[in-house]
Design a protein around this motif. Structure first.
Motif, PDB file in Angstrom:
ATOM      1  N   GLU A 162      -8.334   0.881   1.716  1.00 45.70           N
ATOM      2  CA  GLU A 162      -7.465   0.184   2.280  1.00 45.70           C
ATOM      3  C   GLU A 162      -6.537   0.666   3.469  1.00 45.70           C
ATOM      4  O   GLU A 162      -6.547   0.254   4.500  1.00 45.70           O
ATOM      5  N   GLU A 163      -6.368   1.822   3.243  1.00 46.90           N
ATOM      6  CA  GLU A 163      -5.453   2.841   4.198  1.00 46.90           C
ATOM      7  C   GLU A 163      -6.351   3.116   5.520  1.00 46.90           C
ATOM      8  O   GLU A 163      -5.779   2.634   6.591  1.00 46.90           O
TER       9      GLU A 163
ATOM     10  N   GLU B 278       0.573   3.868  -2.715  1.00 46.81           N
ATOM     11  CA  GLU B 278       0.389   5.430  -2.374  1.00 46.81           C
ATOM     12  C   GLU B 278       1.165   6.318  -2.909  1.00 46.81           C
ATOM     13  O   GLU B 278       0.908   7.484  -3.394  1.00 46.81           O
TER      14      GLU B 278
ATOM     15  N   GLU C 165      -8.897   0.925   6.441  1.00 41.84           N
ATOM     16  CA  GLU C 165      -9.065  -0.457   7.033  1.00 41.84           C
ATOM     17  C   GLU C 165      -7.895  -0.932   7.736  1.00 41.84           C
ATOM     18  O   GLU C 165      -7.844  -1.231   8.879  1.00 41.84           O
ATOM     19  N   ARG C 166      -6.690  -0.274   7.380  1.00 45.23           N
ATOM     20  CA  ARG C 166      -5.291  -0.826   7.950  1.00 45.23           C
ATOM     21  C   ARG C 166      -5.246   0.124   9.352  1.00 45.23           C
ATOM     22  O   ARG C 166      -4.967  -0.308  10.331  1.00 45.23           O
TER      23      ARG C 166
ATOM     24  N   LEU D 103       0.936  -1.112   0.031  1.00 43.64           N
ATOM     25  CA  LEU D 103       0.193   0.085   0.091  1.00 43.64           C
ATOM     26  C   LEU D 103       1.036   1.269   0.026  1.00 43.64           C
ATOM     27  O   LEU D 103       0.568   2.339  -0.553  1.00 43.64           O
TER      28      LEU D 103
END
Lengths: 336, 247
Positions: free
Chosen positions: B168-169, A57, B171-172, A53
């Motif tokens: 996603e961020e 990002e 959720e993390r 991620l």
């Protein structure tokens, strides 16, 4: 190339996710045990995915932001400094050529050279220095008094609605009133003293400063206040940490206009009110030249007054304003 | 997850002045550490409900119990202070929380690193993309260190790729910090992608019209079949609720 990167990961990741899901559904376990497993799997999932991620990002961030282009000093010079200089030089040249060809009476149209001579004469006799220093001192000091008076008043009017409804229109009206109109009243009140000059400057500059601050506060986006409240700021800290900094562009615009009004009011006061204990300022010098029918001297003084106004604007307010606006992203590039 | 209730809403009603009822008899209990999505069409009072939970507004009837520490809120617009850098924006939240001056900088950088923005710490909001700004806003909300995080359509204005990454961020961050999250959205897929529980609100007045619990929440993607299946189910119910307004 970066697009390929994103697409590649995009198709890869769902399968990885699905495999992980299947793994866990295949392990039959009692509730507490499965929750323990869940956190373990979750931890593994997050470290693997976190790196993924992170790079993803970082890639997207790079795609979505432009690197700030440095300002080119030469470009700034050619686009914003050079044109006005060229214009002024052409203007003076045209003036000199007119004087050479038409040869008008020098007491009605003096040549640029005689104006320059008038300036240097005034310089040599020390009159120019005295006048500039006296006027500048009064202008700056009067302006600072106006700031000290106008800022709290502006804040008060901006934050207390009933007060603003009552006093706001009058302040706006005062802004329209030419401050010269105060000179006769000031002379009657204070006589021919410095107080007269300061009073006129104050009446000229304060409304602009108050109005600038009010409009600055009015233009603070409501969501910034809301965020401030949500973050736990009380009224005092909301004002100092959120509202005031957010209102700064309007305030600086008001200060800039306030300075212009100070300088104008000062000249008006100095031209009208001469003698008494009032010292010798640029306005007095202008009036003196008029009495001597010295047009070159009059034009020279006008040029000096204009130059000082422009100089303060260029040296002080313009950089202040430009820096503030650029920091807030309200000014792109700076050369447009 | 069986924690005690972090937020308890009982028989909540809200009307503005003499206007129509915006929320009517809403009952909801949200557990500590839970991720709940509030879903509904326009005019269902989702944002009103969120404001009530945040304490920005008072209920007309009924009661809301929230943790004494209060809740952090994140809005659709990032609402960052334009004169501060990303780091200073986070530091502002720390300062208002009462963190000592000396500790602020390090903590702000750490929080920015949580949302993968350590490199952009010294940039100002206008130099950041929409997604980056929302991540700074998320870091700022985390800086408040409240057990509950309320989010009012925080990703609605972002493009699909960015939104997907931010899901996603978020959720993390949720898994890492154990925050209770109440996430308001009008996007069915977003709700099905993110929530442990999706609460559907009917419109005019807003009532709880349906609830779905999702047992398996890790490894979900916006394009996962289970998310799609749940979305279809929720959409069906949502359309039923919307159709009722036609009569």
């Amino acid at each position: 190339m970066p697009h390929d990167d994103i697409a590649g990961r995009g198709t890869q990741d769902p399968t990885a996710g699905r495999v992980a899901t299947k793994e866990r559904t295949e392990t039959p376990a009692a509730d507490p045990a499965s929750s323990g497993l869940d956190t373990l799997a979750g931890a593994r999932y997050s470290t693997n995915e976190a790196d993924d991620l992170r790079s993803l990002e970082a890639g997207l961030d790079r795609l979505q932001t432009d690197d700030a282009r440095g300002t080119n000093a030469w470009r700034t010079f050619t686009t914003s400094v050079l044109p006005p200089i060229i214009f002024v030089v052409v203007l003076i040249a045209a003036w000199q050529v007119y004087v050479w060809i038409v040869q008008p009476r020098p007491d009605i149209v003096p040549s640029p050279i005689s104006v320059v001579t008038a300036i240097s004469d005034a310089w040599q006799s020390d009159r120019l220095q005295t006048a500039v220093l006296t006027s500048l001192e009064r202008g700056v000091f009067g302006f600072l008094i106006a700031v000290v008076v106008g800022t709290p008043l502006g804040l008060l009017l901006a934050e207390v609605k009933p007060l603003r409804r009552a006093i706001g229109p009058i302040i706006s009206g005062l802004q329209v009133l030419p401050s010269v109109a105060w000179v006769p009243a000031a002379i009657l009140w204070f006589g021919l003293t410095d107080a007269t000059v300061y009073f006129v400057v104050l009446m000229g500059a304060t409304p602009s400063i108050i109005n600038g601050l009010i409009s600055g506060v009015e233009q603070v986006p409501p969501q910034l206040r809301r965020v401030g409240t949500v973050l736990g700021a009380g009224p005092a800290r909301l004002a100092t940490l959120v509202v005031l900094p957010a209102a700064l562009p309007g305030y600086v615009a008001g200060l800039k206009q306030g300075w212009a009004f100070s300088w104008r009011s000062l000249m008006a006061a100095e031209i009208i009110a001469t003698g008494g204990t009032i010292g010798f300022g640029l306005g007095s010098m202008l009036d003196q030249s008029r009495e001597l029918a010295d047009l070159a001297g009059v034009l020279a003084t006008i040029l000096v007054i204009l130059a000082i106004g422009i100089l303060i604007e260029l040296v002080f307010f313009a950089p202040l304003e430009r820096r503030m606006l650029r920091r807030r992203g309200l000014l792109q590039g700076g050369t447009k | 997850m069986s924690g005690q209730a972090a937020i308890r809403i009982e028989q909540l009603g809200k009307r503005f002045g003499a206007g129509p009822l915006v929320l009517d008899d809403v009952n909801l209990s949200i557990e500590s550490g839970e991720f709940v999505c509030l879903l509904g069409a326009s005019g269902c009072g989702k944002s009103t409900l969120l404001n009530l939970i945040a304490g920005l507004d008072r209920p007309t009837t009924g009661a809301i119990d929230v943790p004494a520490e209060g809740a952090a809120v994140m809005f659709q617009e990032s609402a960052l202070m334009p004169w501060l850098t990303a780091r200073q924006n986070v530091e502002l939240a720390l300062r208002l929380r009462g963190v000592a001056r000396t500790a602020r900088r390090a903590e702000a950088l750490e929080l920015l690193d949580t949302v993968n923005l350590a490199d952009a710490a010294e940039k100002r909001p206008h130099e950041l993309s929409g997604g980056m700004r929302q991540r700074v806003a998320l870091a700022r909300a985390l800086a408040q260190d409240r057990p509950v995080l309320l989010m009012d359509e925080p990703f609605a204005a972002l493009d699909a790729i960015t939104r997907d990454l931010l899901h996603e961020e978020l959720e993390r961050v949720w898994r890492r910090t154990g925050r209770t999250i109440v996430f308001v959205t009008h996007n069915v897929r977003e709700a099905a992608r993110l929530g442990q529980r999706v609460v559907l609100l009917s419109s005019r007045p807003g009532r709880v019209a349906g609830e779905w619990r999702i047992a398996e929440t890790s490894g979900r993607r916006i394009e996962s079949p289970e998310v799609a299946a749940l979305s279809i189910e929720i959409t069906e119910q949502l359309r039923k609720e919307i159709r009722r307004n036609a009569a």
